[in-house]
Every structure is written in structure tokens, then in C-alpha cells.
Write a protein that holds these residues in place. Structure first.
Motif, short mmCIF file in Angstrom:
data_model
loop_
_atom_site.label_atom_id
_atom_site.label_comp_id
_atom_site.label_asym_id
_atom_site.label_seq_id
_atom_site.Cartn_x
_atom_site.Cartn_y
_atom_site.Cartn_z
N UNK A 101 -29.78 74.71 14.65
CA UNK A 101 -29.88 75.82 13.56
C UNK A 101 -29.40 76.98 13.76
N UNK A 102 -29.35 77.38 15.29
CA UNK A 102 -28.51 78.63 15.70
C UNK A 102 -26.96 78.29 15.24
N UNK A 103 -26.39 77.30 15.54
CA UNK A 103 -25.13 76.91 15.20
C UNK A 103 -24.87 76.90 13.57
N UNK A 104 -25.95 76.36 12.89
CA UNK A 104 -25.92 76.56 11.39
C UNK A 104 -25.53 77.89 10.96
N UNK A 105 -26.49 78.57 11.44
CA UNK A 105 -26.55 80.18 11.27
C UNK A 105 -25.60 81.00 11.57
N UNK A 106 -24.69 80.49 12.65
CA UNK A 106 -23.78 81.38 13.11
C UNK A 106 -22.67 80.66 12.21
N UNK A 107 -22.38 79.37 11.90
CA UNK A 107 -21.30 78.90 10.97
C UNK A 107 -21.56 79.80 9.53
N UNK A 108 -22.89 80.03 9.10
CA UNK A 108 -23.06 80.82 7.78
C UNK A 108 -22.53 82.32 7.95
N UNK A 109 -22.46 82.70 9.11
CA UNK A 109 -21.92 84.03 9.15
C UNK A 109 -22.95 84.96 9.97
N UNK A 110 -24.18 84.48 10.49
CA UNK A 110 -25.19 85.30 11.11
C UNK A 110 -24.61 85.65 12.54
N UNK A 111 -24.83 86.75 13.05
CA UNK A 111 -24.43 86.97 14.51
C UNK A 111 -25.84 86.69 15.23
N UNK A 112 -25.73 85.92 16.26
CA UNK A 112 -26.87 85.52 17.15
C UNK A 112 -26.90 86.52 18.43
N UNK A 113 -27.67 87.37 18.62
CA UNK A 113 -28.01 88.18 19.84
C UNK A 113 -29.35 87.77 20.65
N UNK A 114 -29.37 86.90 21.27
CA UNK A 114 -30.49 86.55 21.96
C UNK A 114 -30.91 87.87 22.94
N UNK A 115 -32.12 87.96 23.27
CA UNK A 115 -32.42 88.98 23.76
C UNK A 115 -32.48 88.81 25.51
N UNK A 116 -31.21 88.66 26.03
CA UNK A 116 -30.92 88.15 27.33
C UNK A 116 -31.17 89.38 28.39
N UNK A 117 -31.65 89.02 29.43
CA UNK A 117 -31.75 90.13 30.48
C UNK A 117 -30.35 90.53 30.91
#
Length: 193
Positions: free
Chosen positions: A137-153
Motif C-alpha cells: 500500500x505504501x508503494x501504491x500510494x507513492x506511485x499515486x504521488x504521495x510522499x512517504x515520510x515515516x517518522x524515523x529516528x
């Protein structure tokens, strides 16, 4: 628009809801950003469980507040122009809805509208570890144009507190919209001796 910017901030019921307070406060401190806040029912429950900040302190910062069931809100239409949307935190349920266009609530509908209008959508997914469905789903969202910014330390900027880590995440989110954040400490390279 009356302000220089108009941003939608969505808060789902995933853990980490208090990070949205930092984001909304940063947008408010800009002085030129109209803030449209969508709170899911799950966000309200999680807020009570996790945060020592009263929910009213978040809602008082927003210019407009919407219930997730309000599918006729201004932000549900592409003719209502915004600069984009951040969903912080983004639950896996919300991610799934966005990735397949199942706009069952205003949070997902507003993201769907931003995507169809070519506006930036930043998702801050809160889950660990990611399962295969989540990654798909993250890949699908990214492919749709979403920017994925996980709250990584972060570690390179020598954080000392949880708040330092949150500031880093907020800074990374705001960079997506070309907004500088005074508490963000960027990488500047290795010092020359």
C-alpha cells in the motif's frame, strides 16, 4: 486565498498523534498559513490515551476543524484550492483507503482530492514492522504521488530528547512544501579539519 498558504492536516488514530500538534503549531507560527484540520474518531481516542497536551490546544491552532464524517466540507472538493495535505500520523487503514481510492471518510476524501488535483500529499505512516500489505500500500500510494515520510529516528544531529526527534520529523515534512523550520537541524557534511 486570504493567506499565502492553505494546508490540510489530517490526524488518524495511529499512535504518535501528538506529533500533529507540533506540525500545526509550526504552520500557525508561520503567520500566513490557513490550517484545515481533520480529526478522525480514532485520533481523538488515541489522543486521550497518549498525550498530556489537551486536544483543545491542537484544535485552537486550526482555522477550520472538520469531523471525518463531514463529506460535504470545503476540503472535500477540488474547487477548494489548497497547497496540499499532511496526514500525521497515518494509520494503515487510512493508507489502505488512499491507496485504492476508497474515500469512506473526509480524511481519505481530502487526500484523494489533493491527488486528483495534482497537489502534494505527505503521509507519515505509523506502524512497525511494516507487513507485506502495508509495504504494497505504501508503494501504491507513492506511485499515486504521495510522499512517504515515516517518522524515523535521527542521530546525525545529536538529538537528546524525544522532542528533538519530533522536531526532526516535522522539519522533514515541512521541507516537502518548501517551508523552513527553526527547530530542524539539517545535515551539513563532515567538518573539515
Amino acid at each position: 486565498m486570504g493567506s499565502d498558504m492553505r494546508m490540510i492536516v489530517g490526524v488518524s488514530g495511529a499512535t504518535g498523534v501528538e506529533m500533529s500538534y507540533y506540525l500545526v503549531r509550526a504552520l500557525k507560527d508561520m503567520g500566513n498559513c490557513e490550517i484545515h484540520l481533520i480529526l478522525s474518531e480514532g485520533a481523538k481516542v488515541t489522543w486521550d490515551l497518549e498525550s498530556s497536551v489537551p486536544l483543545e490546544e491542537l484544535t485552537e491552532l486550526a482555522d477550520f476543524i472538520y469531523d471525518e464524517k463531514d463529506l460535504v466540507a470545503a476540503v472535500s472538493s477540488g474547487s477548494f484550492v489548497t497547497d496540499g495535505m499532511v496526514i500525521l500520523p497515518c494509520s494503515m487503514k487510512t493508507l489502505a483507503g488512499i491507496s485504492v481510492g476508497y474515500a469512506e471518510n473526509l480524511l481519505i476524501r481530502a487526500a484523494d482530492v489533493c491527488l486528483k488535483e495534482g497537489r502534494k500529499v505527505v503521509l507519515v505512516p505509523r506502524e512497525m514492522p511494516f507487513g507485506k500489505i502495508h509495504i504494497e500500500n505504501l508503494k501504491k500510494a507513492s506511485d499515486l504521488g504521495c510522499v512517504i515520510v515515516p517518522p524515523v529516528l535521527t542521530f546525525y544531529n545529536n538529538p537528546r530528547t524525544l522532542e528533538d526527534q519530533i522536531h526532526h520529523i516535522i522539519g522533514k515534512i515541512l521541507l516537502q512544501f518548501g517551508i523552513s523550520y527553526e527547530h530542524f537541524v539539517p545535515w551539513t557534511g563532515v567538518p573539515k579539519e
